[in-house]
Write an enzyme that holds these catalytic residues in place. Structure first.
Site, short mmCIF file in Angstrom:
data_model
loop_
_atom_site.label_atom_id
_atom_site.label_comp_id
_atom_site.label_asym_id
_atom_site.label_seq_id
_atom_site.Cartn_x
_atom_site.Cartn_y
_atom_site.Cartn_z
N ASP A 100 0.85 -1.20 0.00
CA ASP A 100 0.00 0.00 0.00
C ASP A 100 0.88 1.24 0.00
O ASP A 100 2.07 1.16 0.25
CB ASP A 100 -0.86 0.02 1.28
CG ASP A 100 0.01 -0.02 2.53
OD1 ASP A 100 0.43 -1.12 2.92
OD2 ASP A 100 0.29 1.05 3.10
N ASP A 152 1.55 4.60 2.14
CA ASP A 152 1.29 4.99 3.52
C ASP A 152 0.47 6.29 3.58
O ASP A 152 0.33 7.00 2.59
CB ASP A 152 2.62 5.13 4.27
CG ASP A 152 2.45 4.90 5.76
OD1 ASP A 152 1.79 3.93 6.14
OD2 ASP A 152 2.96 5.72 6.54
#
Ligand code: ZN
Length: 269
Positions: A211, A213
């Site tokens: 992902d 952040d």
């Protein structure tokens, strides 16, 4: 008499990586002066090498990052005779050009954890291990090559910020990490890496980006646990292939690194 279990290479398997193709699997229970490791250890053969698998969060994913008994996990690997550790982990990206699904072979860390037992040297002998180059340069080179040979994107080098968890970073914290030029964020690499160094074990981190952040929020969707798990599951197949390739490529003897010699140089005497 049954011979003592032995392994050449250790793997701290991360979230969602508990199935691994290996032959001649034996399950061993080890206790250490620091208590039991996170789970039973499975030792199997891959490419003629004995490989010990220890899920750092436990098989049921019941041990959060700040409660992992890192010293017991490392000591257990040492007991098995492990001289190299591969330490894959799920990571958030702090830079836009490091994308979910890609891999970073980390070369530096920034420790933002607190209260973790991070040394085996509590006296009376005193040592100061060099953490200037915490990850084994020989293994890093092999890991980068293994990632690319499997057709994945592998960034050669990067700084990992290790936060205490279990919460994710605030936007302000994350923005700060990004502005410092650091690359990835995770909760388990510290003190795993320095404890391996104190024991003279070569260690390499393969950070799998799940992902972006929170600091990149606004530009990218905000991180959620569900999204991290979904992304990890979609990339875990390629990670297994990378690990198998890397295990096969690791030479029996250490050739160019100083991971073992650094221990002798660390004692205060
Ligand atoms: Zn090394």
């Amino acid at each position: 008499m049954k011979s003592k279990p032995q392994a050449d290479i250790g793997i701290f398997s991360g979230s969602g990586m508990y199935e691994f193709a290996a032959d001649q699997i034996e399950t061993v229970k080890i206790n250490t002066p620091y208590g039991p490791p996170g789970d039973l250890i499975e030792i199997g053969t891959i490419g003629g090498k004995r490989v010990a698998f220890l899920p750092r969060h436990g098989r049921k994913h019941s041990i959060p990052p700040h409660k992992i008994n890192y010293r017991a996990n490392l000591w257990a690997m040492k007991e098995l005779g492990v001289s190299r550790i591969i330490s894959p982990c799920a990571c958030g990206s702090l830079q836009k050009d490091i994308k979910p699904g890609e891999f970073v072979v980390t070369d530096q860390f920034v420790d933002r954890t607190k209260g973790r037992e991070d040394t085996f040297c509590d006296g009376p002998e005193v040592m100061h291990i060099s953490a200037a180059e915490p990850y084994c340069p020989e293994l890093r080179k092999l890991a980068t090559a293994a990632i690319r040979a499997e057709g994945a994107v592998g960034h050669n080098g990067g700084t990992i910020v290790v936060i205490n968890g279990p919460r994710f970073s605030s936007k302000a914290e994350s923005k700060w990490f990004t502005q410092m030029g650091w690359h990835t964020v995770n909760m388990t690499q510290y003190p795993e890496v320095v404890l391996a160094q104190e024991l003279g074990i070569c260690i390499v981190n393969i950070a799998m980006i799940t992902d972006y952040d929170a600091g990149l929020a606004g530009d990218v969707p905000e991180v959620t646990t569900k999204e991290v798990v979904r992304m990890f599951q979609s990339s875990v197949g390629i990670l297994h292939k990378i690990l198998i390739r890397l295990i096969k490529e690791i030479p029996a003897e250490r050739k160019t690194c100083r991971c073992l010699q650094k221990v002798d140089e660390a004692y205060f005497c």
